[in-house]
Motif scaffolding. Sequence first.
Motif, PDB file in Angstrom:
ATOM      1  N   LEU A   1       0.829  -1.207   0.000  1.00  0.00           N
ATOM      2  CA  LEU A   1       0.000   0.000   0.000  1.00  0.00           C
ATOM      3  C   LEU A   1       0.865   1.260   0.000  1.00  0.00           C
ATOM      4  CD1 LEU A   1      -2.778  -0.909   2.582  1.00  0.00           C
ATOM      5  CD2 LEU A   1      -2.699  -1.344   0.132  1.00  0.00           C
ATOM      6  N   ALA A   2       0.335   2.325  -0.601  1.00  0.00           N
ATOM      7  CA  ALA A   2       1.017   3.621  -0.555  1.00  0.00           C
ATOM      8  C   ALA A   2       1.112   4.069   0.904  1.00  0.00           C
ATOM      9  CB  ALA A   2       0.240   4.634  -1.371  1.00  0.00           C
ATOM     10  N   PRO A   3       2.189   4.788   1.252  1.00  0.00           N
ATOM     11  CA  PRO A   3       2.408   5.196   2.645  1.00  0.00           C
ATOM     12  C   PRO A   3       1.207   5.921   3.270  1.00  0.00           C
ATOM     13  CG  PRO A   3       4.339   5.703   1.330  1.00  0.00           C
ATOM     14  CD  PRO A   3       3.312   5.179   0.378  1.00  0.00           C
ATOM     15  N   VAL A   4       0.550   6.757   2.496  1.00  0.00           N
ATOM     16  CA  VAL A   4      -0.556   7.519   3.075  1.00  0.00           C
ATOM     17  C   VAL A   4      -1.729   6.598   3.443  1.00  0.00           C
ATOM     18  CG1 VAL A   4      -1.420   8.136   0.785  1.00  0.00           C
ATOM     19  CG2 VAL A   4      -2.067   9.523   2.750  1.00  0.00           C
ATOM     20  N   LEU A   5      -1.917   5.556   2.617  1.00  0.00           N
ATOM     21  CA  LEU A   5      -2.975   4.570   2.911  1.00  0.00           C
ATOM     22  C   LEU A   5      -2.610   3.716   4.119  1.00  0.00           C
ATOM     23  CD1 LEU A   5      -4.203   3.161  -0.490  1.00  0.00           C
ATOM     24  CD2 LEU A   5      -5.577   4.006   1.413  1.00  0.00           C
ATOM     25  N   ALA A   6      -1.330   3.357   4.192  1.00  0.00           N
ATOM     26  CA  ALA A   6      -0.861   2.568   5.327  1.00  0.00           C
ATOM     27  C   ALA A   6      -1.099   3.357   6.614  1.00  0.00           C
ATOM     28  CB  ALA A   6       0.615   2.226   5.161  1.00  0.00           C
ATOM     29  N   GLN A   7      -0.740   4.619   6.597  1.00  0.00           N
ATOM     30  CA  GLN A   7      -0.940   5.495   7.763  1.00  0.00           C
ATOM     31  C   GLN A   7      -2.396   5.511   8.184  1.00  0.00           C
ATOM     32  OE1 GLN A   7       0.915   7.590   9.606  1.00  0.00           O
ATOM     33  NE2 GLN A   7       2.835   7.937   8.522  1.00  0.00           N
ATOM     34  N   SER A   8      -3.270   5.630   7.192  1.00  0.00           N
ATOM     35  CA  SER A   8      -4.688   5.740   7.500  1.00  0.00           C
ATOM     36  C   SER A   8      -5.234   4.433   8.080  1.00  0.00           C
ATOM     37  CB  SER A   8      -5.428   6.231   6.249  1.00  0.00           C
ATOM     38  OG  SER A   8      -6.584   5.502   6.043  1.00  0.00           O
ATOM     39  N   LEU A   9      -4.759   3.293   7.555  1.00  0.00           N
ATOM     40  CA  LEU A   9      -5.183   2.006   8.120  1.00  0.00           C
ATOM     41  C   LEU A   9      -4.671   1.829   9.544  1.00  0.00           C
ATOM     42  CD1 LEU A   9      -4.908  -0.622   5.262  1.00  0.00           C
ATOM     43  CD2 LEU A   9      -6.864  -0.253   6.746  1.00  0.00           C
ATOM     44  N   PHE A  10      -3.461   2.282   9.766  1.00  0.00           N
ATOM     45  CA  PHE A  10      -2.919   2.227  11.129  1.00  0.00           C
ATOM     46  C   PHE A  10      -3.741   3.091  12.071  1.00  0.00           C
ATOM     47  CE2 PHE A  10       0.948   0.186   9.614  1.00  0.00           C
ATOM     48  CZ  PHE A  10       1.270  -0.604  10.705  1.00  0.00           C
ATOM     49  N   GLY A  11      -4.201   4.231  11.560  1.00  0.00           N
ATOM     50  CA  GLY A  11      -5.067   5.101  12.366  1.00  0.00           C
ATOM     51  C   GLY A  11      -6.336   4.370  12.776  1.00  0.00           C
ATOM     52  N   THR A  12      -6.887   3.617  11.837  1.00  0.00           N
ATOM     53  CA  THR A  12      -8.096   2.851  12.131  1.00  0.00           C
ATOM     54  C   THR A  12      -7.823   1.782  13.195  1.00  0.00           C
ATOM     55  OG1 THR A  12      -8.785   3.185   9.856  1.00  0.00           O
ATOM     56  CG2 THR A  12      -9.949   1.493  11.091  1.00  0.00           C
ATOM     57  N   LEU A  13      -6.668   1.133  13.079  1.00  0.00           N
ATOM     58  CA  LEU A  13      -6.323   0.117  14.083  1.00  0.00           C
ATOM     59  C   LEU A  13      -6.221   0.731  15.464  1.00  0.00           C
ATOM     60  CD1 LEU A  13      -3.645  -2.447  12.959  1.00  0.00           C
ATOM     61  CD2 LEU A  13      -6.136  -2.532  12.860  1.00  0.00           C
ATOM     62  N   LYS A  14      -5.651   1.928  15.503  1.00  0.00           N
ATOM     63  CA  LYS A  14      -5.506   2.622  16.778  1.00  0.00           C
ATOM     64  C   LYS A  14      -6.884   2.898  17.384  1.00  0.00           C
ATOM     65  CE  LYS A  14      -2.788   6.284  18.700  1.00  0.00           C
ATOM     66  NZ  LYS A  14      -2.508   7.690  18.447  1.00  0.00           N
ATOM     67  N   GLN A  15      -7.786   3.302  16.524  1.00  0.00           N
ATOM     68  CA  GLN A  15      -9.173   3.552  16.946  1.00  0.00           C
ATOM     69  C   GLN A  15      -9.793   2.271  17.524  1.00  0.00           C
ATOM     70  OE1 GLN A  15     -10.713   5.538  13.389  1.00  0.00           O
ATOM     71  NE2 GLN A  15     -12.733   5.517  14.354  1.00  0.00           N
ATOM     72  N   LEU A  16      -9.561   1.149  16.821  1.00  0.00           N
ATOM     73  CA  LEU A  16     -10.109  -0.132  17.277  1.00  0.00           C
ATOM     74  C   LEU A  16      -9.533  -0.507  18.631  1.00  0.00           C
ATOM     75  CD1 LEU A  16     -10.050  -2.110  13.936  1.00  0.00           C
ATOM     76  CD2 LEU A  16     -12.076  -1.574  15.293  1.00  0.00           C
TER      77      LEU A  16
END
Length: 237
Positions: free
Chosen positions: A168-183
């Motif tokens: 994944l592009a870095p910006v997408l990876a960051q955003s998915l990580f953000g979601t994991l943090k939320q979870l």
Amino acid sequence: MSAALEIRGLEAGYGEVQVLWGVDLSVAEGRMTTLVGANGAGKTTTLRAVMGTVRPWKGSVRFYGEDVTHLSPHTKAQMGLVLVPEGRQLFADMTVEENLEMGAYSPRARKNLAANLKRVYQLFPRLEERRAQRAGTLSGGEQQMLAVGRGLMADPRVLMIDELSLGLAPVLAQSLFGTLKQLKEQGLTILLVEQNVHLALALSDYAYVLAEGRVQIEGPSREVARNEEVRRAYLGI
Ligand SMILES: Nc1ncnc2c1ncn2[C@@H]1O[C@H](COP(=O)(O)OP(=O)(O)O)[C@@H](O)[C@H]1O
Ligand SMILES: [Mg+2]
């Protein structure tokens, strides 16, 4: 702190070839634990042996104190031990929503299907917009969202994710990580296998470094990120 998942002396391999040589790893409830290491270190094999899609040769896996080492992957998933596998393994010809519904196969998850679907769409509005689109036509990032979403539909108590950001592009990876943090903030226990060691250490609470089928280094992620060996070998510093 009680362990949601406790892996002791896990050995496993393929055919005659031993890959895991006694992996000890524990995942604390409510935390994000990460497993990093070079390609071929045995990260995927560890998750497979925990799930039971690869047979454990020796050692034990405890899930909330219960010995689940030799239970079937299906039974473990029903208990709430859920794996988002490497390579996503979506049903390409089925729609986004059908893929999500496929995640809710246990009676427990079925019962909560509507609420979980709502929750997944809140986390990933993009998936809701594309609910009727075939999974095979999604972008890489959307497919990874769908794979995580499908895992959530199984109502996990522990969610294991193999290579969240791969490809994944870095910006997408960051955003998915953000979601994991939320979870995680919502109380989900997560075991994450990740190629992007920098991101994984920045966002997780506790880290294990696997090398040649053994845990080489472990500790709070902040400390592991400062470890000289880790910096040289995995962070390129
Ligand atoms: N299905 C398989 N059959 C035989 N060997 C495998 C299989 N999957 C992985 N291996 C081998 O097991 C070792 C560990 O692989 P893997 O667990 O996928 O590592 P990682 O996920 O850390 O990159 C590698 O040497 C790999 O070639
Ligand atoms: Mg792997």
